[in-house]
Design a protein around this motif. Sequence first.
Motif: not given
Length: 167
Positions: A88-93, A121-125, A147-151
Amino acid sequence: DSSGLNLVGMDTLTNSNNKFINNEITNFSYGIVSLGLDYLQKSNGGAWTRYYNINNIFRNNYIHGCYTGGIVIGNEENALIEGNRIDTIARPTSDIGWYYVINTDPFFTQLSSPALFDRFTTGIKAGGDTLSAVMNLRIVNNEVSNIASESHATGIHVEQQQTMYSS
């Protein structure tokens, strides 16, 4: 410094032989970040010297509920990322906005205008942004989920960037 080569006053100490083991990290922008300095030139036109972080271990950590990244490393050598659970790595909309990048280096003048927030957003970068690289990296037996992001969202992202300096 007096030579004018260290415009932002960076410290030249590297982070070596650190162990990040069995931690639970939650509700931060990033879980763990380890960024070396890349190459710097010694005073008075001296040799270019690599200031990578060396021999760091990131093992059996539980990173969840973070905003941008789980484990992010750059300018790093001989790193081991093993057995971590990143969830759950996520940026809000609603994360929409502008920011200014302030940089006095002429090489980066194209960045000194307003820029839209990077929604990556990333789990491991490992490596990538701002001319960052990694060497002898091992990523082993990690669990990365939600892992979630709008883009742009990635589970594991490894990217090399060319080191640029003049002789």
